[in-house]
Design an enzyme around this catalytic site. Sequence first.
Site, PDB file in Angstrom:
ATOM      1  N   SER A  20       0.853  -1.191   0.000  1.00  0.00           N
ATOM      2  CA  SER A  20       0.000   0.000   0.000  1.00  0.00           C
ATOM      3  C   SER A  20       0.894   1.247   0.000  1.00  0.00           C
ATOM      4  O   SER A  20       1.804   1.352  -0.824  1.00  0.00           O
ATOM      5  CB  SER A  20      -0.949  -0.051   1.203  1.00  0.00           C
ATOM      6  OG  SER A  20      -1.963   0.915   1.091  1.00  0.00           O
ATOM      7  N   HIS A  70      -8.039  -5.043  -0.354  1.00  0.00           N
ATOM      8  CA  HIS A  70      -6.753  -4.375  -0.146  1.00  0.00           C
ATOM      9  C   HIS A  70      -6.071  -4.849   1.140  1.00  0.00           C
ATOM     10  O   HIS A  70      -4.855  -5.012   1.175  1.00  0.00           O
ATOM     11  CB  HIS A  70      -6.979  -2.864  -0.108  1.00  0.00           C
ATOM     12  CG  HIS A  70      -5.717  -2.072  -0.042  1.00  0.00           C
ATOM     13  ND1 HIS A  70      -4.826  -2.015  -1.095  1.00  0.00           N
ATOM     14  CD2 HIS A  70      -5.180  -1.304   0.940  1.00  0.00           C
ATOM     15  CE1 HIS A  70      -3.796  -1.253  -0.752  1.00  0.00           C
ATOM     16  NE2 HIS A  70      -3.987  -0.806   0.471  1.00  0.00           N
ATOM     17  N   ASP A  98      -8.619  -6.571  -4.593  1.00  0.00           N
ATOM     18  CA  ASP A  98      -8.275  -5.221  -4.135  1.00  0.00           C
ATOM     19  C   ASP A  98      -9.110  -4.180  -4.884  1.00  0.00           C
ATOM     20  O   ASP A  98      -9.019  -4.044  -6.097  1.00  0.00           O
ATOM     21  CB  ASP A  98      -6.773  -4.973  -4.376  1.00  0.00           C
ATOM     22  CG  ASP A  98      -6.245  -3.735  -3.657  1.00  0.00           C
ATOM     23  OD1 ASP A  98      -7.040  -2.853  -3.324  1.00  0.00           O
ATOM     24  OD2 ASP A  98      -5.020  -3.668  -3.443  1.00  0.00           O
TER      25      ASP A  98
END
Lengths: 375, 375
Positions: free
Chosen positions: B125, B305, B276
């Site tokens: 991320s 995610h 995601d």
Amino acid sequence: MSYQVFTYEQPFELESGERLPGLQIAYHTYGRPTSGISNVVWAFHALTANSDVFSWWPGLFGENDFFNPKDNFIVCANVLGSPYGSTCPHDLDFPQFTVRDVVRAHLLLAEHLQVDHIKVIIGGSFGGSQALEFALLFSGRIENMILVASAACETAWGIAVHEAQRLALQADNTFGLPGGGGKGLQAARAVGMLTYRTAEAFMATQTDTDERTDHFSAASYIRYQAEKLERRFDALAYYYLTKCMDSHNVGRGRGGLPKALAGINIRTLIIGIDSDRLLPVALQKYMARHIPGAVYKEIASEYGHDGFLVETTKLTAVIRQFLVEKQVRQLPARELAGLMAGDEDFQLIDVREPFEVAIASIGGINIPLKDIPTR
Amino acid sequence: MSYQVFTYEQPFELESGERLPGLQIAYHTYGRPTSGISNVVWAFHALTANSDVFSWWPGLFGENDFFNPKDNFIVCANVLGSPYGSTCPHDLDFPQFTVRDVVRAHLLLAEHLQVDHIKVIIGGSFGGSQALEFALLFSGRIENMILVASAACETAWGIAVHEAQRLALQADNTFGLPGGGGKGLQAARAVGMLTYRTAEAFMATQTDTDERTDHFSAASYIRYQAEKLERRFDALAYYYLTKCMDSHNVGRGRGGLPKALAGINIRTLIIGIDSDRLLPVALQKYMARHIPGAVYKEIASEYGHDGFLVETTKLTAVIRQFLVEKQVRQLPARELAGLMAGDEDFQLIDVREPFEVAIASIGGINIPLKDIPTR
């Protein structure tokens, strides 16, 4: 077009048992009702819309659209709890209400308007929730139901989204005060926007082509939409209406969803939008599987859930096919006899067996048969 | 494990031109550096995490995990702007900073730790954004880069999500005041939660089986997560860090994304998570197409995610394969000569042409060849 406010001056008991001392229901009508075959089209609006369906569903509802006032008597009522003319909360002491309460207010209006036979009920998103609940509570006759981008029950996902929105509303310390809650409302709307479109749509339309490090287009777009809603809506109404939406469950007190849906005896068209991230098509397919004879159609759209407002050309085509180009099929005489003996509603266009063609053919043109001839 | 705070006592100029009078960078290290072949693993953390990578990435980082202190010298630094020990905003006068500023603080720490050769940089991320930018700014040598659920540039979608979060933070009238902004932070976190998981996951795990009309599980879950973050994070840091995330664009000032990515000369593994919704796999595939020789692997997960934190068993398997079970392939002599003449890093295991088998075979067992024999 006529805008009026119906005032109901008796206590209105909510599903919770609490009471409102009376009700105001703002509504629009377009066209005139016909006597005989019903031409009533009843539209239900979504979260932040109003009763002027021509203003928010143009392309499907309008002077020259599929649902027009020349052919139809169109009714749309502003929901209980909305700031567009109906009874709505002015502080946090307003009792919570459910989709059934909203629909029971619609039923009072239907009674007031002496509507007991409806050609079409139609709604998208929260409007679809109301239409479905209306179908189960209306004591009169409904011929067709059209549900767009909706579900039989609020989903855990929808509830999660609404809770995030309510946390945003409640983060605003002026929420609940007269005229307050504007910034919280902005934030709540911004959260909603994220669920109405898709990630792909944002990337496709809001990506900056330069190398800026701030003031991004996507952020401006979200803020613009947030500010726009703040100018036309109310934070308390937003809070109460999201709570109301959470309560949507047509299976409640009816033996669960499958049983409730199985009891619907209305010609039903269910429309899903392939890119809908808020109410994915699986939810529409579920309804189509459980409502007897329901037809499921899917619309391709890049607009996600918002497609129900945007894709009016595609909606019109699908709805026209469903309502106008009714399926004509050949029936064997035995099946026809069964239909005639039963309760099912059908329209008989013609009866023609091979030996009858000779009898009913004049110069090669088939003419309708009045009676069923014997051989 | 060692937790320390590195203090940099010179002015630190930001990408915007503004200056911080100095810097504090909190960091964790685990294990000891080896002399000779580098055993440095540098991990970068995501939005609300801290420098204790063992606490938030267990299963991948830990005493007995793939990245362990017996085999590696693991470094993780708390990012500039985070409340976990590094310099962070205490009011709205703090200057805005970019991902490059965050990474330049990491570079100062690397220099302080005398790290000039790294075996692996890894981040998920926002951690992936930092790792990628680090790869482009680090003056030393990096052997391998692993990017999980990340992108080369913040997307319009990510920016839209962040703006909704910032509207929620700003809706809280105490935002920016000392100790303020807690309710806005709750709302902002709630918005984040909607993007970390999927609608399907919420429906699968948070659907109530009774017929309640309020107090839904999905709402409780969202509120619980929101309150949990409020207890451990800071509203100002959240605001500044989302702004920082928006600035992520490794193409900025480097001739655009394709050119910047094409200049990366590090063995790269890019991992996408199929569900995601925040950083869809298309973004990871884009990086894999543009970073020379990058390997793309996709992990199946129901966690969206958040899979980058949850799916450590699958991550370990993919990373192990990439780092340990290096691909062994046959090379024609001409290609080998080219490799040996060039700069590319490779490990020569054996050279064996058909005629050489006879020379190097003793009793049917192939033995390594020391020199390339002539025919």
